[in-house]
Design an enzyme around this catalytic site. Structure first.
Site, PDB file in Angstrom:
ATOM      1  N   SER A   1      20.934 -33.233   3.639  1.00 17.97           N
ATOM      2  CA  SER A   1      19.574 -33.698   3.936  1.00 17.97           C
ATOM      3  C   SER A   1      18.936 -32.952   5.110  1.00 17.97           C
ATOM      4  O   SER A   1      17.751 -33.115   5.374  1.00 17.97           O
ATOM      5  CB  SER A   1      19.578 -35.195   4.236  1.00 17.97           C
ATOM      6  OG  SER A   1      20.164 -35.454   5.492  1.00 17.97           O
TER       7      SER A   1
ATOM      8  N   GLU B   1      17.332 -29.920   6.901  1.00 21.69           N
ATOM      9  CA  GLU B   1      16.641 -28.665   6.621  1.00 21.69           C
ATOM     10  C   GLU B   1      16.305 -27.980   7.935  1.00 21.69           C
ATOM     11  O   GLU B   1      15.899 -28.636   8.900  1.00 21.69           O
ATOM     12  CB  GLU B   1      15.358 -28.917   5.827  1.00 21.69           C
ATOM     13  CG  GLU B   1      15.631 -29.513   4.458  1.00 21.69           C
ATOM     14  CD  GLU B   1      14.387 -29.659   3.610  1.00 21.69           C
ATOM     15  OE1 GLU B   1      13.370 -28.991   3.916  1.00 21.69           O
ATOM     16  OE2 GLU B   1      14.429 -30.447   2.657  1.00 21.69           O
TER      17      GLU B   1
ATOM     18  N   MET C   1      15.194 -37.394   5.876  1.00 19.39           N
ATOM     19  CA  MET C   1      15.662 -36.035   5.905  1.00 19.39           C
ATOM     20  C   MET C   1      15.151 -35.361   7.170  1.00 19.39           C
ATOM     21  O   MET C   1      13.948 -35.203   7.345  1.00 19.39           O
ATOM     22  CB  MET C   1      15.203 -35.333   4.628  1.00 19.39           C
ATOM     23  CG  MET C   1      14.309 -34.134   4.836  1.00 19.39           C
ATOM     24  SD  MET C   1      13.788 -33.325   3.342  1.00 19.39           S
ATOM     25  CE  MET C   1      12.297 -34.206   2.991  1.00 19.39           C
ATOM     26  N   PRO C   2      16.046 -34.996   8.064  1.00 17.71           N
ATOM     27  CA  PRO C   2      15.618 -34.280   9.269  1.00 17.71           C
ATOM     28  C   PRO C   2      15.211 -32.848   8.931  1.00 17.71           C
ATOM     29  O   PRO C   2      15.868 -32.179   8.140  1.00 17.71           O
ATOM     30  CB  PRO C   2      16.858 -34.274  10.159  1.00 17.71           C
ATOM     31  CG  PRO C   2      17.879 -35.097   9.488  1.00 17.71           C
ATOM     32  CD  PRO C   2      17.448 -35.330   8.091  1.00 17.71           C
ATOM     33  N   ILE C   3      14.117 -32.418   9.531  1.00 11.76           N
ATOM     34  CA  ILE C   3      13.679 -31.033   9.406  1.00 11.76           C
ATOM     35  C   ILE C   3      13.598 -30.474  10.815  1.00 11.76           C
ATOM     36  O   ILE C   3      12.843 -30.967  11.650  1.00 11.76           O
ATOM     37  CB  ILE C   3      12.310 -30.929   8.709  1.00 11.76           C
ATOM     38  CG1 ILE C   3      12.377 -31.550   7.314  1.00 11.76           C
ATOM     39  CG2 ILE C   3      11.867 -29.473   8.629  1.00 11.76           C
ATOM     40  CD1 ILE C   3      11.030 -31.663   6.626  1.00 11.76           C
TER      41      ILE C   3
END
Length: 61
Positions: free
Chosen positions: A38, A40, A1-3
């Site tokens: 995914s 954020e 999940m990229p933030i």
């Protein structure tokens, strides 16, 4: 999940932040091959009197 973390000075409208979130999500999905759900994004607004560059507060001009 990229933030993704974006830090900026206050002053952008909610519409500008929405547009950024939409376009940044699109770029992450295309580049990282991940589902949009995914991605954020955290937007932190930092006042110029709390941000310094080269030893000088941004609020000092």
């Amino acid at each position: 999940m990229p933030i993704l973390h974006l830090q900026m000075h206050p002053g952008r409208t909610d519409d500008q932040k929405r547009a950024f979130a939409r376009e940044a999500t699109k770029a992450a999905v295309e580049t990282l091959a991940c589902p949009p759900e995914s991605v954020e994004i955290l937007i932190t607004e930092i006042a110029k009197d709390s941000w310094a560059v080269g030893g000088k507060l941004k609020s000092d001009g």
